[in-house]
Design a protein around this motif. Structure first.
Motif, PDB file in Angstrom:
ATOM      1  N   ALA A 249      78.475  -6.560  28.778  1.00 40.45           N
ATOM      2  CA  ALA A 249      77.296  -5.917  28.189  1.00 40.45           C
ATOM      3  C   ALA A 249      77.680  -4.852  27.176  1.00 40.45           C
ATOM      4  CB  ALA A 249      76.435  -5.304  29.294  1.00 40.45           C
ATOM      5  N   GLY A 250      78.749  -4.087  27.432  1.00 41.04           N
ATOM      6  CA  GLY A 250      79.141  -3.042  26.495  1.00 41.04           C
ATOM      7  C   GLY A 250      79.567  -3.602  25.154  1.00 41.04           C
ATOM      8  N   VAL A 251      80.438  -4.621  25.188  1.00 40.00           N
ATOM      9  CA  VAL A 251      80.866  -5.263  23.940  1.00 40.00           C
ATOM     10  C   VAL A 251      79.672  -5.894  23.238  1.00 40.00           C
ATOM     11  CG1 VAL A 251      82.277  -7.126  22.988  1.00 40.00           C
ATOM     12  CG2 VAL A 251      83.201  -5.647  24.772  1.00 40.00           C
ATOM     13  N   GLY A 252      78.793  -6.553  24.016  1.00 42.25           N
ATOM     14  CA  GLY A 252      77.607  -7.164  23.418  1.00 42.25           C
ATOM     15  C   GLY A 252      76.703  -6.138  22.773  1.00 42.25           C
ATOM     16  N   ALA A 253      76.522  -4.975  23.429  1.00 32.48           N
ATOM     17  CA  ALA A 253      75.660  -3.937  22.856  1.00 32.48           C
ATOM     18  C   ALA A 253      76.225  -3.433  21.534  1.00 32.48           C
ATOM     19  CB  ALA A 253      75.520  -2.786  23.849  1.00 32.48           C
ATOM     20  N   GLU A 254      77.552  -3.235  21.461  1.00 29.93           N
ATOM     21  CA  GLU A 254      78.148  -2.757  20.211  1.00 29.93           C
ATOM     22  C   GLU A 254      78.081  -3.816  19.113  1.00 29.93           C
ATOM     23  OE1 GLU A 254      81.372   0.284  19.897  1.00 29.93           O
ATOM     24  OE2 GLU A 254      81.942  -0.613  21.810  1.00 29.93           O
ATOM     25  N   LEU A 255      78.236  -5.074  19.481  1.00 28.91           N
ATOM     26  CA  LEU A 255      78.119  -6.125  18.465  1.00 28.91           C
ATOM     27  C   LEU A 255      76.691  -6.226  17.948  1.00 28.91           C
ATOM     28  CD1 LEU A 255      80.399  -8.924  19.982  1.00 28.91           C
ATOM     29  CD2 LEU A 255      80.899  -7.372  18.098  1.00 28.91           C
ATOM     30  N   VAL A 256      75.706  -6.018  18.817  1.00 30.31           N
ATOM     31  CA  VAL A 256      74.308  -5.985  18.366  1.00 30.31           C
ATOM     32  C   VAL A 256      74.116  -4.837  17.385  1.00 30.31           C
ATOM     33  CG1 VAL A 256      71.948  -5.493  19.112  1.00 30.31           C
ATOM     34  CG2 VAL A 256      73.343  -7.128  20.382  1.00 30.31           C
ATOM     35  N   LEU A 257      74.641  -3.662  17.734  1.00 27.92           N
ATOM     36  CA  LEU A 257      74.547  -2.502  16.839  1.00 27.92           C
ATOM     37  C   LEU A 257      75.227  -2.792  15.507  1.00 27.92           C
ATOM     38  CD1 LEU A 257      73.792   0.524  16.516  1.00 27.92           C
ATOM     39  CD2 LEU A 257      76.052   1.058  17.441  1.00 27.92           C
ATOM     40  N   ALA A 258      76.413  -3.389  15.555  1.00 29.49           N
ATOM     41  CA  ALA A 258      77.144  -3.689  14.325  1.00 29.49           C
ATOM     42  C   ALA A 258      76.391  -4.688  13.460  1.00 29.49           C
ATOM     43  CB  ALA A 258      78.530  -4.231  14.671  1.00 29.49           C
ATOM     44  N   ALA A 259      75.807  -5.709  14.072  1.00 35.44           N
ATOM     45  CA  ALA A 259      75.097  -6.743  13.309  1.00 35.44           C
ATOM     46  C   ALA A 259      73.918  -6.155  12.550  1.00 35.44           C
ATOM     47  CB  ALA A 259      74.629  -7.845  14.257  1.00 35.44           C
ATOM     48  N   TRP A 260      73.066  -5.409  13.225  1.00 32.97           N
ATOM     49  CA  TRP A 260      71.865  -4.875  12.576  1.00 32.97           C
ATOM     50  C   TRP A 260      72.212  -3.766  11.585  1.00 32.97           C
ATOM     51  CZ3 TRP A 260      67.601  -7.475  12.476  1.00 32.97           C
ATOM     52  CH2 TRP A 260      67.311  -8.377  13.506  1.00 32.97           C
ATOM     53  N   CYS A 261      73.211  -2.935  11.888  1.00 32.07           N
ATOM     54  CA  CYS A 261      73.608  -1.891  10.939  1.00 32.07           C
ATOM     55  C   CYS A 261      74.190  -2.500   9.667  1.00 32.07           C
ATOM     56  CB  CYS A 261      74.623  -0.948  11.589  1.00 32.07           C
ATOM     57  SG  CYS A 261      73.908   0.195  12.785  1.00 32.07           S
ATOM     58  N   THR A 262      74.984  -3.552   9.804  1.00 35.60           N
ATOM     59  CA  THR A 262      75.566  -4.203   8.622  1.00 35.60           C
ATOM     60  C   THR A 262      74.491  -4.815   7.749  1.00 35.60           C
ATOM     61  OG1 THR A 262      77.562  -4.698   9.916  1.00 35.60           O
ATOM     62  CG2 THR A 262      77.257  -5.907   7.857  1.00 35.60           C
ATOM     63  N   LEU A 263      73.504  -5.474   8.380  1.00 31.91           N
ATOM     64  CA  LEU A 263      72.420  -6.083   7.602  1.00 31.91           C
ATOM     65  C   LEU A 263      71.585  -5.018   6.906  1.00 31.91           C
ATOM     66  CD1 LEU A 263      70.899  -8.655   6.808  1.00 31.91           C
ATOM     67  CD2 LEU A 263      69.508  -8.363   8.863  1.00 31.91           C
ATOM     68  N   LEU A 264      71.203  -3.962   7.622  1.00 31.59           N
ATOM     69  CA  LEU A 264      70.391  -2.911   7.012  1.00 31.59           C
ATOM     70  C   LEU A 264      71.162  -2.181   5.919  1.00 31.59           C
ATOM     71  CD1 LEU A 264      68.632  -1.446  10.185  1.00 31.59           C
ATOM     72  CD2 LEU A 264      67.636  -2.922   8.422  1.00 31.59           C
ATOM     73  N   TRP A 265      72.476  -1.982   6.104  1.00 34.82           N
ATOM     74  CA  TRP A 265      73.277  -1.323   5.075  1.00 34.82           C
ATOM     75  C   TRP A 265      73.253  -2.109   3.769  1.00 34.82           C
ATOM     76  CZ3 TRP A 265      77.648  -3.196   2.561  1.00 34.82           C
ATOM     77  CH2 TRP A 265      78.322  -2.286   1.751  1.00 34.82           C
ATOM     78  N   SER A 266      73.215  -3.417   3.851  1.00 31.66           N
ATOM     79  CA  SER A 266      73.236  -4.248   2.639  1.00 31.66           C
ATOM     80  C   SER A 266      72.005  -4.038   1.778  1.00 31.66           C
ATOM     81  CB  SER A 266      73.354  -5.729   3.028  1.00 31.66           C
ATOM     82  OG  SER A 266      74.521  -5.959   3.803  1.00 31.66           O
ATOM     83  N   PHE A 267      70.885  -3.594   2.385  1.00 31.93           N
ATOM     84  CA  PHE A 267      69.632  -3.450   1.641  1.00 31.93           C
ATOM     85  C   PHE A 267      69.211  -1.997   1.463  1.00 31.93           C
ATOM     86  CE2 PHE A 267      69.411  -7.674   3.556  1.00 31.93           C
ATOM     87  CZ  PHE A 267      69.072  -8.452   2.466  1.00 31.93           C
ATOM     88  N   ALA A 268      69.817  -1.078   2.202  1.00 30.80           N
ATOM     89  CA  ALA A 268      69.379   0.317   2.162  1.00 30.80           C
ATOM     90  C   ALA A 268      69.787   0.966   0.842  1.00 30.80           C
ATOM     91  CB  ALA A 268      69.974   1.088   3.332  1.00 30.80           C
ATOM     92  N   PRO A 269      68.956   1.896   0.332  1.00 27.73           N
ATOM     93  CA  PRO A 269      69.318   2.619  -0.897  1.00 27.73           C
ATOM     94  C   PRO A 269      70.439   3.610  -0.607  1.00 27.73           C
ATOM     95  CG  PRO A 269      67.297   3.506   0.026  1.00 27.73           C
ATOM     96  CD  PRO A 269      67.631   2.307   0.848  1.00 27.73           C
ATOM     97  N   ASP A 270      71.128   4.009  -1.677  1.00 28.02           N
ATOM     98  CA  ASP A 270      72.205   4.978  -1.513  1.00 28.02           C
ATOM     99  C   ASP A 270      71.669   6.279  -0.944  1.00 28.02           C
ATOM    100  OD1 ASP A 270      74.075   3.234  -2.497  1.00 28.02           O
ATOM    101  OD2 ASP A 270      73.866   3.916  -4.571  1.00 28.02           O
ATOM    102  N   GLY A 271      72.474   6.881  -0.076  1.00 25.63           N
ATOM    103  CA  GLY A 271      72.064   8.130   0.546  1.00 25.63           C
ATOM    104  C   GLY A 271      72.676   8.274   1.919  1.00 25.63           C
ATOM    105  N   ASN A 272      72.268   9.320   2.614  1.00 24.40           N
ATOM    106  CA  ASN A 272      72.822   9.615   3.935  1.00 24.40           C
ATOM    107  C   ASN A 272      72.523   8.524   4.950  1.00 24.40           C
ATOM    108  OD1 ASN A 272      73.891  12.048   3.009  1.00 24.40           O
ATOM    109  ND2 ASN A 272      72.021  13.187   3.502  1.00 24.40           N
ATOM    110  N   PHE A 273      71.317   7.924   4.853  1.00 26.75           N
ATOM    111  CA  PHE A 273      70.962   6.886   5.817  1.00 26.75           C
ATOM    112  C   PHE A 273      71.874   5.677   5.658  1.00 26.75           C
ATOM    113  CE2 PHE A 273      68.352   3.096   6.906  1.00 26.75           C
ATOM    114  CZ  PHE A 273      68.245   3.336   8.264  1.00 26.75           C
ATOM    115  N   ARG A 274      72.140   5.290   4.423  1.00 25.28           N
ATOM    116  CA  ARG A 274      73.019   4.145   4.186  1.00 25.28           C
ATOM    117  C   ARG A 274      74.443   4.451   4.645  1.00 25.28           C
ATOM    118  NH1 ARG A 274      75.565   1.028  -0.530  1.00 25.28           N
ATOM    119  NH2 ARG A 274      74.917  -1.126  -0.136  1.00 25.28           N
ATOM    120  N   ASN A 275      74.910   5.688   4.412  1.00 24.06           N
ATOM    121  CA  ASN A 275      76.242   6.071   4.872  1.00 24.06           C
ATOM    122  C   ASN A 275      76.332   6.022   6.388  1.00 24.06           C
ATOM    123  OD1 ASN A 275      77.056   6.495   2.225  1.00 24.06           O
ATOM    124  ND2 ASN A 275      76.561   8.679   2.277  1.00 24.06           N
TER     125      ASN A 275
END
Length: 706
Positions: A249-275
């Motif tokens: 579950a721990g590895v799965g939770a981090e992979l879920v976090l990584a997947a959604w953060c990577t996708l959102l980073w690709s579309f987010a505007p430059d700034g603190n949120f994207r960083n």
């Protein structure tokens, strides 16, 4: 016989028979890999469990008979098992060692200093008891366990990685930006959040399957804080699939976090949120796959693999298979099979144990080095030795002690054969077989004439071509320069004027002789200036100073083009003599002397050159003698990354050795070579020992003067 055996075991058959502790509990644990039933014997006081098989379970059922022979007889009468009294003795010894009997003596209390010495590598600090919060919050996160969400996460991971790959230059720029202090703090914050998310993954899945989470807190791994979750009661789950779900579950939770953060980073505007999304995504991807997924330490990867195989105690049981293989292969001992498993699975366990030992050896040595550098030298050296002794030397010592106690079982022909192999290896390592010193360098012709113009000049005519053989004094280029020609004409005119003035002064009545003398001196001065100008003009006729071959002719040279003084126009190399500047290490330099034979292997040539060492530098090389030697330009020598590349400073300490010899043909102006020099003989082991002693002296300060 059984009474005597029990007496030797320290539990005794005579009353009182060692009774089991009252608080122990036994739970069904499904079936083993061979299909036999299994149970968990739990110790709630220490929060530990022990997996036992059918035979051990039946022994516990008849433990009150208080006699090994009667217990074995009762088990044989009620089941198809046929135990011996000695089996009961061995099980009683196991229970005593694990402090599961009333008569078992508690472990002796240790001092605080001894406890810190043994446990500073890994210390757990419980912080919260989250059971009530987890049960209340579980309904609000149930949607994350649905199939739809997992499929959506998989799609998000694929799309996020694709989009990130298309912006790889931005990813690299962000990674370089992370090297700043601001980036370090951002990664630290992302690491804390990611690891808390990881631990809550374990906690929520354990709660979902009815496992109590005792506490959550911080574990100090070599004083480095790491979050942890106590899911030790997952052993109560009979189905291994549920234990596997909790472990992963721990590895799965981090992979879920990584997947959604990577996708959102690709579309987010430059700034603190994207960083923030970038730091969270990279931290989760890298640390989850590189650290937590490893099965060789007791991280998530180990429990995932153990539960996937349904093979509890994977490290310990695999270690028993590896020890059996070592004892059988090198000592000829015939140990019984530790488990009833198939041959392929037994081979897997043996290989897994050896891989784990090698991984841990590397890790523990690395941790010891970290500990050494984290403290002042004296304390660091002590802790380094403690790490090596505790995790490397002590386990080996325990195994050797077992060999000594069982030396009567050793098959000496097998041992002698391996001792012979060890002796051969010692001969290879310790006998100074090799006298060859290897080095890299460049070879040049013995005679080399670089051709330059003495000052800016105009090309009148190119008289040679690349590869042409020339004779001494043969013209190579014809140049012209306005300045020397103008100076020559001016000197000729002034000389003629002063000669005329001298002739006219002789006819004057007043001061005629004096003026004639002055005019003659000025005429002589400008005559000398004209000769100097003629010599300068002669320098513009470039000739070969010796017989040779034209190399590296600048193909851009054309009639009518201007040539600057710093531009090499060509090189004339001549004769069959050559010289090499070779680079060797500090240890190899001590093995060399003037006159040593050397064999030179030019790059791309199958014909070696033979020469002798003519000089050996006493000081370390500061700059490479040729740009061709640098690895950045295709050479074999690494440059120092902390110095500017243009300085050509080598990464390692190197010494220059000059070799000269006579060949059969003219060599190119410069060419990479590999040099083999016959020096003083030295063994491989001697070099390793010297290197280790040098490091020890340097790090302890014992090698410093005073």
């Amino acid at each position: 016989m059984s009474d005597a055996a029990l007496a030797a075991a320290g539990v005794g058959a005579a009353p009182p028979w060692p009774a089991l502790r009252d608080e122990l509990k036994i739970h069904a644990a499904g079936r083993n890999r061979d299909g036999s039933p299994a149970w968990h014997l739990s110790d709630p006081v220490r929060n530990q469990f022990f997996r036992v098989g059918w035979l051990e379970f039946e022994m516990l059922q008849h433990w009150g008979l208080a006699d090994p022979a009667r217990i074995a007889e009762a088990v044989a009468e009620t089941t198809t098992l046929q135990p011996e009294p000695e089996d009961v003795v061995e099980f009683a010894m196991f229970l005593k060692q694990q402090q599961l009997l009333r008569s078992a003596q508690p472990k002796r209390a240790t001092s605080t200093g001894h406890w810190l010495l043994q446990n500073y590598l890994f210390i757990r600090i419980p912080l919260v008891r989250p059971e009530r919060f987890l049960r209340k919050a579980l309904p609000y996160v149930q949607w994350m366990f649905t199939t739809r969400f997992l499929i959506a996460t998989l799609i998000a991971a694929v799309l996020g990685l694709i989009f990130a790959g298309r912006q790889w230059d931005v990813v690299q720029a962000n990674l370089r930006g992370a090297l700043s202090w601001e980036g370090v703090f951002a990664f630290a914050g992302a690491l804390v959040f990611s690891k808390c998310w990881h631990e809550f993954g374990h906690a929520f899945v354990a709660t979902k399957h009815g496992v109590r989470v005792g506490h959550m807190g911080v574990a100090l791994l070599v004083m480095w804080p790491m979050a942890y979750t106590d899911t030790g009661e997952s052993w109560k789950l009979e189905r291994s699939e549920r234990r596997l779900a909790i472990a992963s579950a721990g590895v799965g939770a981090e992979l879920v976090l990584a997947a959604w953060c990577t996708l959102l980073w690709s579309f987010a505007p430059d700034g603190n949120f994207r960083n923030a999304l970038f730091f969270l995504g990279t931290t989760a991807w890298v640390l989850t796959l590189a650290v937590n997924a490893s099965p060789f330490m007791r991280f998530d990867g180990y429990f995932i693999l153990a539960d996937a195989l349904d093979y509890p105690g994977l490290h310990e049981r695999a270690g028993r298979w590896a020890k059996r293989w070592v004892r059988g292969t090198f000592l000829g001992m015939d140990d019984p099979r530790p488990d009833a498993v198939s041959r392929p699975f037994a081979a897997f366990l043996t290989g897994f144990a050896f891989t784990t030992w090698l991984y841990r050896l590397t890790l523990f040595v690395g941790i010891a080095v970290v500990v050494y550098h984290a403290f002042f030298k004296a304390m660091g050296l002590i802790l380094f030795l403690v790490e090596i002794m505790t995790f490397v030397v002590k386990p080996m010592q325990q195994e050797v002690r077992v060999w000594w106690h069982r030396r009567a079982e050793i098959r000496w022909p097998v041992l002698r054969r391996w001792l012979a192999v060890l002796g051969v290896a010692a001969l290879v390592l310790l006998v100074p077989w090799s006298a060859t010193v290897h080095g890299e360098g460049v070879v040049e012709a013995g005679f080399e004439q670089p051709v330059f113009t003495p000052y800016p000049a105009l090309m009148e005519k190119v008289l040679v071509h690349n590869g042409e053989t020339v004779k001494a004094g043969q013209a190579l280029f014809e140049l012209s320069a306005p300045a020397p020609q103008d100076d020559d004409a001016k000197a000729a005119a002034l000389r003629s004027a002063y000669e005329s003035a001298a002739r006219g002064a002789s006819s004057l009545d007043r001061d005629g002789v004096a003026k004639q003398v002055v005019a003659d001196r000025m005429a002589d001065q400008y005559s000398a200036q004209r000769l100097a100008s003629a010599a300068e003009l002669h320098r513009l006729r470039l000739v070969a100073s010796s017989d040779g071959v034209v190399r590296d002719l600048d193909e851009t040279l054309l009639n009518g083009s201007w040539i600057s003084p710093g531009a090499r126009m060509a090189t004339v190399v001549g004769g069959t003599r050559w010289r090499v500047e070779a680079l060797v290490s500090e240890a190899d330099r001590a093995r060399l002397a003037l006159g040593n034979d050397a064999t030179v292997y030019p790059q791309g040539s199958s014909t070696p050159l033979h020469g002798k060492v003519v000089s050996v530098d006493n000081g370390a090389l500061e700059h490479l003698p040729s740009l061709a030697l640098a690895k950045t330009h295709g050479g074999p020598i690494n440059l120092n990354p902390t110095a500017p590349a243009k300085e050509l400073r080598p990464a390692n300490v190197l010494y220059r050795v000059r070799v000269e010899g006579e060949g059969t043909a003219t060599l190119p102006a410069e060419q990479l070579v590999s040099v083999h020099i016959t020096g003083t003989r030295e063994s491989l082991g001697r070099r390793w020992i010297d290197s280790a002693l040098l490091i020890l002296l340097q790090q302890t300060g014992l090698g410093k003067d005073g």
